[in-house]
Design a protein around this motif. Structure first.
Motif, PDB file in Angstrom:
ATOM      1  N   PHE A  20      11.669 -13.740  -8.191  1.00 56.44           N
ATOM      2  CA  PHE A  20      10.882 -13.783  -6.807  1.00 56.44           C
ATOM      3  C   PHE A  20      11.632 -12.438  -6.088  1.00 56.44           C
ATOM      4  O   PHE A  20      10.980 -11.432  -5.838  1.00 56.44           O
ATOM      5  CB  PHE A  20      10.568 -14.739  -6.098  1.00 56.44           C
ATOM      6  CG  PHE A  20       9.971 -14.116  -4.878  1.00 56.44           C
ATOM      7  CD1 PHE A  20       8.558 -14.258  -4.939  1.00 56.44           C
ATOM      8  CD2 PHE A  20      10.823 -14.178  -3.865  1.00 56.44           C
ATOM      9  CE1 PHE A  20       7.920 -14.068  -3.965  1.00 56.44           C
ATOM     10  CE2 PHE A  20       9.867 -13.538  -2.514  1.00 56.44           C
ATOM     11  CZ  PHE A  20       8.383 -13.659  -2.559  1.00 56.44           C
ATOM     12  N   ASN A  21      12.899 -12.599  -5.977  1.00 60.46           N
ATOM     13  CA  ASN A  21      13.747 -11.639  -5.226  1.00 60.46           C
ATOM     14  C   ASN A  21      13.799 -10.234  -5.831  1.00 60.46           C
ATOM     15  O   ASN A  21      13.670  -9.110  -5.202  1.00 60.46           O
ATOM     16  CB  ASN A  21      15.173 -11.972  -5.074  1.00 60.46           C
ATOM     17  CG  ASN A  21      15.338 -13.147  -3.833  1.00 60.46           C
ATOM     18  OD1 ASN A  21      14.476 -13.093  -2.890  1.00 60.46           O
ATOM     19  ND2 ASN A  21      16.401 -14.069  -4.160  1.00 60.46           N
ATOM     20  N   SER A  26      11.417  -4.700  -5.744  1.00 59.24           N
ATOM     21  CA  SER A  26      10.816  -3.568  -6.347  1.00 59.24           C
ATOM     22  C   SER A  26       9.748  -3.141  -5.682  1.00 59.24           C
ATOM     23  O   SER A  26       9.198  -1.870  -5.471  1.00 59.24           O
ATOM     24  CB  SER A  26      10.098  -4.043  -7.770  1.00 59.24           C
ATOM     25  OG  SER A  26       9.429  -3.144  -8.248  1.00 59.24           O
ATOM     26  N   HIS A  27       9.227  -3.979  -4.848  1.00 59.26           N
ATOM     27  CA  HIS A  27       7.807  -3.770  -4.094  1.00 59.26           C
ATOM     28  C   HIS A  27       8.380  -3.091  -2.788  1.00 59.26           C
ATOM     29  O   HIS A  27       7.725  -2.109  -2.278  1.00 59.26           O
ATOM     30  CB  HIS A  27       6.933  -4.906  -3.582  1.00 59.26           C
ATOM     31  CG  HIS A  27       6.289  -5.554  -4.748  1.00 59.26           C
ATOM     32  ND1 HIS A  27       5.024  -4.934  -4.897  1.00 59.26           N
ATOM     33  CD2 HIS A  27       6.211  -6.831  -5.211  1.00 59.26           C
ATOM     34  CE1 HIS A  27       4.398  -5.772  -6.022  1.00 59.26           C
ATOM     35  NE2 HIS A  27       5.287  -6.802  -6.065  1.00 59.26           N
ATOM     36  N   CYS A  28       9.546  -3.352  -2.432  1.00 59.40           N
ATOM     37  CA  CYS A  28      10.079  -2.679  -1.258  1.00 59.40           C
ATOM     38  C   CYS A  28      10.400  -1.354  -1.636  1.00 59.40           C
ATOM     39  O   CYS A  28       9.895  -0.348  -0.871  1.00 59.40           O
ATOM     40  CB  CYS A  28      11.496  -3.268  -0.696  1.00 59.40           C
ATOM     41  SG  CYS A  28      10.971  -4.595   0.212  1.00 59.40           S
ATOM     42  N   PRO A  34      12.824   0.073   3.677  1.00 61.58           N
ATOM     43  CA  PRO A  34      14.208  -0.571   3.546  1.00 61.58           C
ATOM     44  C   PRO A  34      14.408  -2.184   2.951  1.00 61.58           C
ATOM     45  O   PRO A  34      13.356  -2.846   3.160  1.00 61.58           O
ATOM     46  CB  PRO A  34      14.868  -0.736   5.096  1.00 61.58           C
ATOM     47  CG  PRO A  34      13.984   0.189   5.868  1.00 61.58           C
ATOM     48  CD  PRO A  34      12.661   0.117   5.343  1.00 61.58           C
ATOM     49  N   ARG A  35      15.428  -2.225   2.065  1.00 62.36           N
ATOM     50  CA  ARG A  35      15.369  -3.683   1.579  1.00 62.36           C
ATOM     51  C   ARG A  35      15.923  -4.461   2.510  1.00 62.36           C
ATOM     52  O   ARG A  35      16.908  -4.471   3.172  1.00 62.36           O
ATOM     53  CB  ARG A  35      16.417  -3.510   0.210  1.00 62.36           C
ATOM     54  CG  ARG A  35      16.755  -4.923  -0.359  1.00 62.36           C
ATOM     55  CD  ARG A  35      17.651  -4.487  -1.573  1.00 62.36           C
ATOM     56  NE  ARG A  35      18.244  -5.912  -1.910  1.00 62.36           N
ATOM     57  CZ  ARG A  35      19.286  -6.698  -1.364  1.00 62.36           C
ATOM     58  NH1 ARG A  35      19.826  -6.056  -0.470  1.00 62.36           N
ATOM     59  NH2 ARG A  35      19.656  -7.594  -1.795  1.00 62.36           N
ATOM     60  N   ILE A  36      15.204  -5.761   2.831  1.00 62.09           N
ATOM     61  CA  ILE A  36      15.624  -6.813   3.500  1.00 62.09           C
ATOM     62  C   ILE A  36      15.584  -7.975   2.825  1.00 62.09           C
ATOM     63  O   ILE A  36      14.832  -8.068   1.875  1.00 62.09           O
ATOM     64  CB  ILE A  36      14.685  -6.963   4.930  1.00 62.09           C
ATOM     65  CG1 ILE A  36      13.136  -6.965   4.468  1.00 62.09           C
ATOM     66  CG2 ILE A  36      14.841  -5.566   5.608  1.00 62.09           C
ATOM     67  CD1 ILE A  36      12.448  -7.343   5.724  1.00 62.09           C
ATOM     68  N   THR A  41      11.504 -11.120   6.630  1.00 61.34           N
ATOM     69  CA  THR A  41      10.018 -10.791   6.671  1.00 61.34           C
ATOM     70  C   THR A  41       9.574 -11.525   7.802  1.00 61.34           C
ATOM     71  O   THR A  41       8.525 -10.943   8.552  1.00 61.34           O
ATOM     72  CB  THR A  41       9.368 -10.906   5.584  1.00 61.34           C
ATOM     73  OG1 THR A  41       9.410 -12.223   4.963  1.00 61.34           O
ATOM     74  CG2 THR A  41       9.826  -9.908   4.534  1.00 61.34           C
ATOM     75  N   ARG A  42       9.910 -12.830   8.092  1.00 61.47           N
ATOM     76  CA  ARG A  42       9.232 -13.693   8.983  1.00 61.47           C
ATOM     77  C   ARG A  42       9.750 -13.021  10.360  1.00 61.47           C
ATOM     78  O   ARG A  42       8.676 -13.063  11.397  1.00 61.47           O
ATOM     79  CB  ARG A  42       9.736 -15.066   8.976  1.00 61.47           C
ATOM     80  CG  ARG A  42       9.173 -15.766   7.771  1.00 61.47           C
ATOM     81  CD  ARG A  42       9.796 -17.169   7.636  1.00 61.47           C
ATOM     82  NE  ARG A  42       9.338 -18.025   8.791  1.00 61.47           N
ATOM     83  CZ  ARG A  42       8.260 -18.638   8.933  1.00 61.47           C
ATOM     84  NH1 ARG A  42       7.134 -18.466   8.258  1.00 61.47           N
ATOM     85  NH2 ARG A  42       7.945 -19.488  10.025  1.00 61.47           N
TER      86      ARG A  42
END
Length: 100
Positions: A20-21, A26-28, A34-36, A41-42
């Motif tokens: 999942f991570n 990849s979507h980011c 930026p990668r978080i 995201t919450r």
């Protein structure tokens, strides 16, 4: 210990957290953001809802908090007028870049 399955594969089996991570990162990358951490995201969602003047009770329901204090005290940062101006400028900039 009980497990809560928020995300599952197409066949309904639990997603391996590392997979999942990897997909999230990849979507980011593709979105150019930026990668978080996924959990962050919450916080981002809560802060954006506050910046958009979404009523705190509505934000609480979106974030699935059981108490408004969780939403207001921990997750959101109410933007100052200067922050709002900066967010407006950012929004205008993003709107212009999406037109090209």
């Amino acid at each position: 210990m009980s497990t809560y399955l928020t995300f599952t594969t197409r066949t309904g089996t639990p997603i391996e957290p590392r997979n999942f991570n990897r997909v999230f990162e990849s979507h980011c990358r593709r979105a150019g953001v930026p990668r978080i951490r996924v959990h962050d995201t919450r916080h981002t969602c809560a802060s954006l809802l506050a910046a958009l003047d979404v009523h705190p009770r509505v934000a609480m329901r979106i974030l699935r908090h059981s108490q408004i204090s969780m939403t207001m005290d921990i997750y959101t940062q109410i933007p100052s007028p200067e922050t709002r101006k900066a967010l407006d400028r950012l929004n205008q900039s993003l709107d212009r870049s999406s037109e090209t």
